[in-house]
Design a protein around this motif. Structure first.
Motif, PDB file in Angstrom:
ATOM      1  N   VAL A 132       0.847  -1.197   0.000  1.00 15.29           N
ATOM      2  CA  VAL A 132       0.000   0.000   0.000  1.00 15.29           C
ATOM      3  C   VAL A 132       0.885   1.250   0.000  1.00 15.29           C
ATOM      4  O   VAL A 132       0.666   2.200  -0.767  1.00 15.29           O
ATOM      5  CB  VAL A 132      -0.952  -0.005   1.219  1.00 15.29           C
ATOM      6  CG1 VAL A 132      -1.747   1.282   1.302  1.00 15.29           C
ATOM      7  CG2 VAL A 132      -1.877  -1.213   1.160  1.00 15.29           C
ATOM      8  N   LYS A 133       1.938   1.230   0.813  1.00 14.44           N
ATOM      9  CA  LYS A 133       2.859   2.378   0.887  1.00 14.44           C
ATOM     10  C   LYS A 133       3.501   2.675  -0.467  1.00 14.44           C
ATOM     11  O   LYS A 133       3.478   3.809  -0.945  1.00 14.44           O
ATOM     12  CB  LYS A 133       3.937   2.087   1.928  1.00 14.44           C
ATOM     13  CG  LYS A 133       4.981   3.159   2.014  1.00 14.44           C
ATOM     14  CD  LYS A 133       6.287   2.640   2.570  1.00 14.44           C
ATOM     15  CE  LYS A 133       7.112   1.966   1.509  1.00 14.44           C
ATOM     16  NZ  LYS A 133       8.451   1.562   1.968  1.00 14.44           N
ATOM     17  N   VAL A 160      10.429   8.118  -0.450  1.00 13.23           N
ATOM     18  CA  VAL A 160       9.590   8.537  -1.589  1.00 13.23           C
ATOM     19  C   VAL A 160      10.465   8.710  -2.832  1.00 13.23           C
ATOM     20  O   VAL A 160      10.159   8.192  -3.909  1.00 13.23           O
ATOM     21  CB  VAL A 160       8.864   9.878  -1.273  1.00 13.23           C
ATOM     22  CG1 VAL A 160       8.078  10.377  -2.477  1.00 13.23           C
ATOM     23  CG2 VAL A 160       7.967   9.728  -0.063  1.00 13.23           C
ATOM     24  N   ILE A 161      11.588   9.420  -2.663  1.00 10.43           N
ATOM     25  CA  ILE A 161      12.473   9.688  -3.805  1.00 10.43           C
ATOM     26  C   ILE A 161      13.042   8.367  -4.339  1.00 10.43           C
ATOM     27  O   ILE A 161      13.080   8.128  -5.542  1.00 10.43           O
ATOM     28  CB  ILE A 161      13.631  10.642  -3.387  1.00 10.43           C
ATOM     29  CG1 ILE A 161      13.046  11.958  -2.863  1.00 10.43           C
ATOM     30  CG2 ILE A 161      14.605  10.898  -4.524  1.00 10.43           C
ATOM     31  CD1 ILE A 161      12.089  12.668  -3.819  1.00 10.43           C
ATOM     32  N   LYS A 162      13.438   7.488  -3.427  1.00  9.37           N
ATOM     33  CA  LYS A 162      13.989   6.181  -3.832  1.00  9.37           C
ATOM     34  C   LYS A 162      12.971   5.400  -4.673  1.00  9.37           C
ATOM     35  O   LYS A 162      13.286   4.909  -5.748  1.00  9.37           O
ATOM     36  CB  LYS A 162      14.347   5.399  -2.560  1.00  9.37           C
ATOM     37  CG  LYS A 162      14.960   4.085  -2.752  1.00  9.37           C
ATOM     38  CD  LYS A 162      14.215   2.857  -2.290  1.00  9.37           C
ATOM     39  CE  LYS A 162      12.879   2.795  -1.742  1.00  9.37           C
ATOM     40  NZ  LYS A 162      12.073   1.637  -2.010  1.00  9.37           N
ATOM     41  N   ARG A 218       4.597  11.402   1.885  1.00 10.06           N
ATOM     42  CA  ARG A 218       3.681  10.421   1.298  1.00 10.06           C
ATOM     43  C   ARG A 218       3.934   9.051   1.900  1.00 10.06           C
ATOM     44  O   ARG A 218       5.064   8.561   1.892  1.00 10.06           O
ATOM     45  CB  ARG A 218       3.959  10.271  -0.195  1.00 10.06           C
ATOM     46  CG  ARG A 218       3.283  11.241  -1.057  1.00 10.06           C
ATOM     47  CD  ARG A 218       1.961  10.663  -1.580  1.00 10.06           C
ATOM     48  NE  ARG A 218       1.394  11.648  -2.465  1.00 10.06           N
ATOM     49  CZ  ARG A 218       1.501  11.558  -3.776  1.00 10.06           C
ATOM     50  NH1 ARG A 218       2.090  10.541  -4.324  1.00 10.06           N
ATOM     51  NH2 ARG A 218       0.983  12.498  -4.523  1.00 10.06           N
ATOM     52  N   GLY A 219       2.895   8.457   2.442  1.00 12.41           N
ATOM     53  CA  GLY A 219       3.047   7.095   2.948  1.00 12.41           C
ATOM     54  C   GLY A 219       3.570   7.030   4.367  1.00 12.41           C
ATOM     55  O   GLY A 219       3.828   5.938   4.877  1.00 12.41           O
ATOM     56  N   VAL A 220       3.716   8.218   5.045  1.00 10.53           N
ATOM     57  CA  VAL A 220       4.313   8.176   6.393  1.00 10.53           C
ATOM     58  C   VAL A 220       3.410   7.440   7.393  1.00 10.53           C
ATOM     59  O   VAL A 220       3.899   6.719   8.269  1.00 10.53           O
ATOM     60  CB  VAL A 220       4.711   9.598   6.873  1.00 10.53           C
ATOM     61  CG1 VAL A 220       3.520  10.465   7.200  1.00 10.53           C
ATOM     62  CG2 VAL A 220       5.650   9.510   8.058  1.00 10.53           C
ATOM     63  N   THR A 221       2.086   7.579   7.233  1.00  9.23           N
ATOM     64  CA  THR A 221       1.171   6.926   8.185  1.00  9.23           C
ATOM     65  C   THR A 221       1.245   5.410   8.029  1.00  9.23           C
ATOM     66  O   THR A 221       1.419   4.671   9.009  1.00  9.23           O
ATOM     67  CB  THR A 221      -0.285   7.399   7.943  1.00  9.23           C
ATOM     68  OG1 THR A 221      -0.263   8.808   7.827  1.00  9.23           O
ATOM     69  CG2 THR A 221      -1.225   6.965   9.025  1.00  9.23           C
TER      70      THR A 221
END
Ligand code: DA2
Length: 288
Positions: free
Chosen positions: A26-27, A224-226, A260-263
């Motif tokens: 999901v992340k 995120v960048i990766k 983005r995706g931290v939660t």
């Protein structure tokens, strides 16, 4: 060189990995695709279009690679501490190493594991981003038909260096954040354990869980960048490099893009790392 840490790292990493993979899928989708409105929307869509199996896409390679990746992480961490402080794992409760030594050993483990992880992580991310349902008769096959096919296609289409796409961002993500990971774990264990004793199971679970959250919150911007760098080059190259990826992501989506995706990353990090540290500690005590 003591090898128990390498083996304990491998087993504990595999347990954590299976538990956390659905969250990870999901992340990765939230970080690299703009079609989802949030965590719940993403989960519902994966379930509807791809069934429960959709959450486990790309898991076989990480399972195979965790033996190398996690044993390098824990083995290098522990053996670096041995070099820096001349204490074995068993002696460290009575003679606790300084936080500087823990941080340096964590960074060394993070740096070396990133290099082992890079190609496996790339293949995982490419497979997780395939939104097609499982192959059905008559429907066109997905671009990558499995991890080996994916690795071979990347090698053929993008050359051997293609397998290391995003590796710089991964190394920058993991080197300092694995230092944070071990500092948080040790700090919390020391806080809640009487001097000279081993931490209780509850302490290990909580300290491991929070170590996972703290390190992943710090790691999310480069994560995120990766992921974006790893997806780049699939059809055509969009980014000229890591910096270009950062700048154009911020220009198009604002500073929030770095979180983005931290939660979901944090929700995944707690159980994964609680289980990882608990099994690691117990395996070493059992063998010790
Ligand atoms: C923030 N980073 C990169 C880390 N804390 N890395 C250490 C291992 C994490 C564990 N295998 C996991 O997948 O959560």
């Amino acid at each position: 060189m003591p090898v128990e840490e390498f083996v304990a790292g491998w087993i504990s990493g595999a347990l954590g990995l299976v538990l956390g993979h659905p969250f990870d899928t999901v992340k990765v989708r939230l970080q690299t695709q703009t079609t989802y409105r949030g965590i719940v929307d993403c989960m519902v869509k994966i379930y509807r279009h791809e069934s429960l199996l959709g959450f486990f896409k790309g898991m076989s390679f990480p399972i195979a690679s965790i033996a190398v990746v996690n044993s390098v992480l824990f083995g290098v961490y522990s053996n670096t501490l041995l070099v820096l402080t001349a204490t074995s794992h068993q002696e460290r409760r009575a003679q606790p190493p300084s936080y500087t030594h823990i941080f340096l050993a964590g960074c060394t483990g993070g740096f070396l594991q990133a290099y082992c992880l890079a190609p496996f992580d790339l293949i995982k991310v490419r497979l997780q981003n395939q939104t097609e349902p499982r192959a059905q008769p008559g429907s066109p096959p997905p671009r990558y038909q499995g991890p080996v096919h994916c690795a071979a296609s990347i090698f053929r289409e993008e050359g051997p260096r293609g397998l290391f796409r995003g590796a710089w961002a991964l190394t920058l993500r993991d080197t300092p954040t694995v230092g944070i990971y071990f500092i948080t774990y040790e700090g919390l264990c020391r806080q809640y354990t009487p001097e000279g004793q081993n931490p209780s199971s509850a302490t290990v679970l909580v300290a491991g869980g929070f170590a996972g959250i703290a390190s992943w919150v710090a790691a999310t911007p480069l994560d995120v960048i990766k992921s974006r760098m790893q997806m780049d080059g699939l059809r055509r190259r969009v980014y000229q490099g890591m910096l270009d990826c950062m700048v154009s992501s911020v220009r198009q989506e604002g500073l929030g893009v770095f979180f983005r995706g931290v939660t979901i990353n944090s929700a995944r990090a707690f159980p994964v790392n609680a289980v990882t540290f608990l099994s690691y500690e117990y395996l070493l005590r059992w063998w010790g």
